[in-house]
Design an enzyme around this catalytic site. Structure first.
Site, PDB file in Angstrom:
ATOM      1  N   GLU A  32      -1.858  -8.677   3.978  1.00 52.03           N
ATOM      2  CA  GLU A  32      -1.701  -9.188   5.476  1.00 52.03           C
ATOM      3  C   GLU A  32      -3.154  -8.961   6.207  1.00 52.03           C
ATOM      4  O   GLU A  32      -3.064  -9.440   7.319  1.00 52.03           O
ATOM      5  CB  GLU A  32      -0.585  -8.198   6.173  1.00 52.03           C
ATOM      6  CG  GLU A  32      -0.866  -6.925   6.357  1.00 52.03           C
ATOM      7  CD  GLU A  32      -1.340  -5.786   5.168  1.00 52.03           C
ATOM      8  OE1 GLU A  32      -1.179  -4.822   5.553  1.00 52.03           O
ATOM      9  OE2 GLU A  32      -1.072  -6.310   4.139  1.00 52.03           O
ATOM     10  N   HIS A  61      -3.809  -5.207   0.519  1.00 56.76           N
ATOM     11  CA  HIS A  61      -3.181  -5.628   1.794  1.00 56.76           C
ATOM     12  C   HIS A  61      -3.131  -7.069   1.867  1.00 56.76           C
ATOM     13  O   HIS A  61      -4.182  -7.610   2.513  1.00 56.76           O
ATOM     14  CB  HIS A  61      -3.909  -4.984   2.824  1.00 56.76           C
ATOM     15  CG  HIS A  61      -3.732  -3.376   3.183  1.00 56.76           C
ATOM     16  ND1 HIS A  61      -2.733  -3.011   4.055  1.00 56.76           N
ATOM     17  CD2 HIS A  61      -4.132  -2.351   2.450  1.00 56.76           C
ATOM     18  CE1 HIS A  61      -2.915  -1.780   3.814  1.00 56.76           C
ATOM     19  NE2 HIS A  61      -3.835  -1.259   2.982  1.00 56.76           N
ATOM     20  N   CYS A  94       0.805  -1.273  -0.092  1.00 51.57           N
ATOM     21  CA  CYS A  94      -0.133  -0.108   0.023  1.00 51.57           C
ATOM     22  C   CYS A  94       1.008   1.295   0.057  1.00 51.57           C
ATOM     23  O   CYS A  94       1.467   1.758  -0.861  1.00 51.57           O
ATOM     24  CB  CYS A  94      -1.213   0.073   1.213  1.00 51.57           C
ATOM     25  SG  CYS A  94      -2.407   1.055   0.797  1.00 51.57           S
TER      26      CYS A  94
END
Length: 251
Positions: A194, A192, A102
């Site tokens: 994660e 993202h 990001c």
């Protein structure tokens, strides 16, 4: 007797703080990475670069460098951003794998001569689908993934001009540069990997008022947009696979 696999040392550059309500319910940005990747076989050094924490002289002692997202913007450059960008570029040039997520991708794009801008299509938030390009289908970052898959996203800025020499690996209708290859071992993703459904739910709830105001300004009924975002949240197992591909196939 089978020998245990060597532990990989990962330098995680923390580039900002999540909203207070998100930190309480889900944890801060660094925790998202640690929980998704897991600590079996990996050791993480977390450096809060946005707070002026000193960087190592070099990244040579690490198997990989990663940078988190941030509520801050590359369009408002701060000295710590320039220092972190220089560090990541040097690490990549010396052969250490680097992944920017990001804000991290945007900072890498800036460092390599690209441009970062506010997305004219507005904030992308929630579970979204991205499609691999021909280069993306052949890239080790996406090994084992289908051509189109679901990821979690929350961003207002985009890489609006891809640096010379970089390749777009994935995109969608909202954001053309959802993943970039900057150098042989330097990658960026706008989404993202994660983050999971619980993370995005917490992020949407924290931004509920702003998301609703922006949607009402575009003609939506009050509360409608946020309800749709929450209802549309979908698991994204590809995210963890992307992170493991980076750690195992680039280092």
């Amino acid at each position: 007797m089978r020998q245990p696999a060597a532990v990989k040392n990962v330098l995680l550059l923390k580039a900002g703080d999540a909203a207070a309500s998100v930190r309480v319910s889900i944890g801060d940005y660094d925790r998202w990475f640690l929980q998704t990747i897991g600590l079996s076989g990996y050791r993480f050094d977390v450096v809060p670069v946005h707070k002026g924490a000193p960087l190592p002289t070099r990244a040579d002692g690490y198997d990989a460098v990663m940078m988190t997202g941030s509520p801050l913007s590359v369009t408002a450059l701060a000295p710590w951003m320039e220092r972190a960008a220089d560090f990541m570029v040097e690490a990549g040039e010396r052969g250490t794998p680097v992944l920017g997520v990001c804000f991290g991708q945007q900072l890498l794009a800036h460092a390599y001569g690209g441009r970062v801008s506010r997305n004219p299509q507005g904030r992308e938030t929630g579970s979204v689908q991205v499609t691999l390009t021909e280069a993306g289908r052949q890239d080790a970052l996406f090994h084992g993934l289908p051509e189109r898959f679901t990821v979690q996203a929350t961003h207002e800025d985009i890489v609006s001009q891809v640096p010379e020499g970089a390749q777009v690996l994935a995109g969608n209708a909202n954001t053309a540069a959802q993943a970039l290859a900057f150098r042989p071992k330097v990658r960026g993703v706008q989404f993202h990997p994660e983050a999971g459904v619980d993370t995005l739910r917490a992020v949407i709830e924290a931004r509920r008022e702003g998301l609703d105001q922006a949607a009402v300004a575009r003609g939506a009924a009050p509360g409608e947009h946020v309800r749709q975002l929450l209802a549309g949240l979908t698991p994204s197992p590809s995210g963890r696979q992307i992170l493991l591909n980076f750690l195992e196939r680039f280092s």
